[in-house]
Write a protein that holds these residues in place. Structure first.
Motif, mmCIF file in Angstrom:
data_model
loop_
_atom_site.group_PDB
_atom_site.id
_atom_site.type_symbol
_atom_site.label_atom_id
_atom_site.label_comp_id
_atom_site.label_asym_id
_atom_site.label_seq_id
_atom_site.Cartn_x
_atom_site.Cartn_y
_atom_site.Cartn_z
ATOM 1 N N TYR A 108 0.821 -1.214 0.000
ATOM 2 C CA TYR A 108 0.000 0.000 0.000
ATOM 3 C C TYR A 108 0.853 1.261 0.000
ATOM 4 O O TYR A 108 1.736 1.442 0.844
ATOM 5 C CB TYR A 108 -0.927 0.014 1.220
ATOM 6 N N HIS A 109 0.566 2.159 -0.955
ATOM 7 C CA HIS A 109 1.218 3.472 -1.022
ATOM 8 C C HIS A 109 0.276 4.541 -0.505
ATOM 9 O O HIS A 109 -0.778 4.789 -1.092
ATOM 10 C CB HIS A 109 1.610 3.795 -2.467
ATOM 11 N N PRO A 110 0.615 5.217 0.606
ATOM 12 C CA PRO A 110 -0.222 6.312 1.107
ATOM 13 C C PRO A 110 0.112 7.604 0.364
ATOM 14 O O PRO A 110 1.254 8.067 0.406
ATOM 15 C CB PRO A 110 0.168 6.405 2.584
ATOM 16 N N SER A 111 -0.846 8.167 -0.311
ATOM 17 C CA SER A 111 -0.589 9.399 -1.052
ATOM 18 C C SER A 111 -0.338 10.557 -0.087
ATOM 19 O O SER A 111 -0.746 10.526 1.072
ATOM 20 C CB SER A 111 -1.773 9.740 -1.965
ATOM 21 N N CYS A 112 0.335 11.590 -0.593
ATOM 22 C CA CYS A 112 0.682 12.732 0.260
ATOM 23 C C CYS A 112 -0.549 13.424 0.836
ATOM 24 O O CYS A 112 -0.579 13.806 2.008
ATOM 25 C CB CYS A 112 1.511 13.740 -0.536
ATOM 26 N N HIS A 113 -1.576 13.630 0.007
ATOM 27 C CA HIS A 113 -2.778 14.311 0.498
ATOM 28 C C HIS A 113 -3.451 13.516 1.609
ATOM 29 O O HIS A 113 -3.871 14.062 2.624
ATOM 30 C CB HIS A 113 -3.763 14.546 -0.649
ATOM 31 N N GLY A 114 -3.573 12.215 1.413
ATOM 32 C CA GLY A 114 -4.202 11.381 2.430
ATOM 33 C C GLY A 114 -3.372 11.294 3.690
ATOM 34 O O GLY A 114 -3.899 11.331 4.805
ATOM 35 N N LEU A 115 -2.067 11.195 3.508
ATOM 36 C CA LEU A 115 -1.162 11.017 4.647
ATOM 37 C C LEU A 115 -0.986 12.297 5.443
ATOM 38 O O LEU A 115 -1.107 12.311 6.675
ATOM 39 C CB LEU A 115 0.201 10.531 4.124
ATOM 40 N N ARG A 116 -0.732 13.393 4.738
ATOM 41 C CA ARG A 116 -0.334 14.628 5.414
ATOM 42 C C ARG A 116 -1.477 15.614 5.633
ATOM 43 O O ARG A 116 -1.528 16.297 6.655
ATOM 44 C CB ARG A 116 0.796 15.298 4.624
ATOM 45 N N MET A 117 -2.369 15.737 4.672
ATOM 46 C CA MET A 117 -3.426 16.747 4.778
ATOM 47 C C MET A 117 -4.688 16.202 5.432
ATOM 48 O O MET A 117 -5.334 16.892 6.211
ATOM 49 C CB MET A 117 -3.742 17.317 3.398
ATOM 50 N N LEU A 118 -5.043 14.951 5.107
ATOM 51 C CA LEU A 118 -6.266 14.384 5.684
ATOM 52 C C LEU A 118 -6.002 13.576 6.946
ATOM 53 O O LEU A 118 -6.915 13.352 7.732
ATOM 54 C CB LEU A 118 -6.972 13.488 4.657
ATOM 55 N N GLY A 119 -4.771 13.130 7.127
ATOM 56 C CA GLY A 119 -4.452 12.314 8.298
ATOM 57 C C GLY A 119 -5.214 11.004 8.316
ATOM 58 O O GLY A 119 -5.774 10.625 9.349
ATOM 59 N N LEU A 120 -5.220 10.309 7.188
ATOM 60 C CA LEU A 120 -5.972 9.044 7.115
ATOM 61 C C LEU A 120 -5.402 7.976 8.037
ATOM 62 O O LEU A 120 -6.116 7.061 8.437
ATOM 63 C CB LEU A 120 -5.992 8.518 5.681
ATOM 64 N N GLY A 121 -4.127 8.096 8.367
ATOM 65 C CA GLY A 121 -3.531 7.154 9.308
ATOM 66 C C GLY A 121 -3.630 5.716 8.841
ATOM 67 O O GLY A 121 -3.341 5.401 7.682
ATOM 68 N N ASP A 122 -4.092 4.836 9.740
ATOM 69 C CA ASP A 122 -4.139 3.414 9.406
ATOM 70 C C ASP A 122 -5.518 2.960 8.911
ATOM 71 O O ASP A 122 -5.767 1.760 8.810
ATOM 72 C CB ASP A 122 -3.726 2.566 10.611
ATOM 73 N N ARG A 123 -6.400 3.899 8.598
ATOM 74 C CA ARG A 123 -7.715 3.485 8.095
ATOM 75 C C ARG A 123 -7.598 2.585 6.857
ATOM 76 O O ARG A 123 -8.230 1.524 6.800
ATOM 77 C CB ARG A 123 -8.581 4.699 7.789
ATOM 78 N N PRO A 124 -6.814 2.989 5.834
ATOM 79 C CA PRO A 124 -6.710 2.122 4.654
ATOM 80 C C PRO A 124 -6.142 0.742 4.974
ATOM 81 O O PRO A 124 -6.629 -0.276 4.444
ATOM 82 C CB PRO A 124 -5.787 2.906 3.719
ATOM 83 N N THR A 125 -5.125 0.680 5.829
ATOM 84 C CA THR A 125 -4.524 -0.626 6.122
ATOM 85 C C THR A 125 -5.419 -1.470 7.031
ATOM 86 O O THR A 125 -5.390 -2.697 6.950
ATOM 87 C CB THR A 125 -3.128 -0.450 6.751
ATOM 88 N N GLN A 126 -6.215 -0.839 7.885
ATOM 89 C CA GLN A 126 -7.208 -1.598 8.643
ATOM 90 C C GLN A 126 -8.159 -2.314 7.698
ATOM 91 O O GLN A 126 -8.480 -3.499 7.890
ATOM 92 C CB GLN A 126 -8.023 -0.664 9.539
ATOM 93 N N LEU A 127 -8.614 -1.608 6.686
ATOM 94 C CA LEU A 127 -9.536 -2.184 5.720
ATOM 95 C C LEU A 127 -8.874 -3.293 4.918
ATOM 96 O O LEU A 127 -9.476 -4.351 4.676
ATOM 97 C CB LEU A 127 -10.054 -1.087 4.788
#
Length: 247
Positions: free
Chosen positions: A136-155
């Motif tokens: 899994y590659h976390p995009s910059c917007h999701g990682l830094r601006m939205l703070g998605l954290g581990d939501r994608p990897t939990q799923l």
């Protein structure tokens, strides 16, 4: 609960399967999804290139298209970041008071797909089946601006048959950056090549992400290398079931 899909330009024009997968996934989870036909670009390319005034009509259109919905869900962290982070800035600098109303109304209702699944629906196991090795590659917007954290990897970790392999240097930018890839193509390509090398080192069959803009960049590099790996949006993995004819 009234939910609207914001497909985004990239998905509408290049990756419609991602938008379809998002609807299939949400409907499987019991969510009725509308697709407002009036939707178009959120204005991110214009704003990022310095055309703030040209972005304003697109803000108005977004406000009209998604008026009355409780949630607006999109499989694109960069577009969510555009609305949440930049719409208030545009409204503050503009002279049209209607822009503030659009921003105040739309910002709290705009959700990236994994946020909506985990935070609103309260699910991490969406009943998916995908028998492949995935990184899994976390995009910059999701990682830094939205703070998605581990939501994608939990799923992803809850998907049956899927083996999730950690991506080395995951937090490094892939080099796409919208118009950055056009204006600084050599640097963008070098950054993308580094990311692809890290991805290939995992031995995964699939390079997954939550932004098709990044995946378009990385997928193009993979194809040009004739690499044994393909890029695939997270939504398409989460929408898959045991009935899917995976090869």
């Amino acid at each position: 609960m009234r939910v609207a899909l914001f497909a985004t330009c990239v998905n509408d024009a290049v990756y419609p399967s991602t938008a379809v997968a998002t609807v299939r996934l949400l409907e499987r989870l019991g969510v009725k999804v509308d697709f407002p036909a009036a939707q178009t670009c959120c204005g991110q390319p214009q704003f990022n290139t310095g055309y703030r005034r040209e972005t304003e009509p697109l803000m108005h259109r977004m406000g009209r298209a998604f008026d009355g919905y409780d949630y607006v869900v999109t499989p694109s962290g960069s577009c969510v970041a555009m609305v949440r982070d930049n719409y208030p800035r545009i409204a503050a600098k503009g002279t049209d008071p209607r822009l503030t109303r659009v921003s105040d109304s739309l910002v709290p209702r705009m959700y990236e797909l994994t946020e909506f699944l985990v935070d609103v629906l309260g699910v991490t196991d969406v009943g998916a089946y995908f028998p492949h090795k995935v990184t899994y590659h976390p995009s910059c917007h999701g990682l830094r601006m939205l703070g998605l954290g581990d939501r994608p990897t939990q799923l992803l970790n809850a998907v049956r048959g899927l083996e999730l392999i950690k991506l080395p240097g995951a937090e490094e930018c892939c080099g796409f950056g919208g118009t950055f890839a056009v204006k600084n193509s050599d640097v963008s390509t070098a950054m993308g090549a580094d990311k692809v090398n890290h991805s290939l080192s995992t031995g995964a069959a699939i390079l997954c992400g939550a932004d098709n803009s990044c995946l378009m960049h990385l997928g193009g590099i993979l194809r040009r290398q004739d690499a044994p790996q393909r890029a695939l949006h997270l939504a398409e993995i989460l929408a898959s079931t045991e009935q899917e004819p995976w090869s």
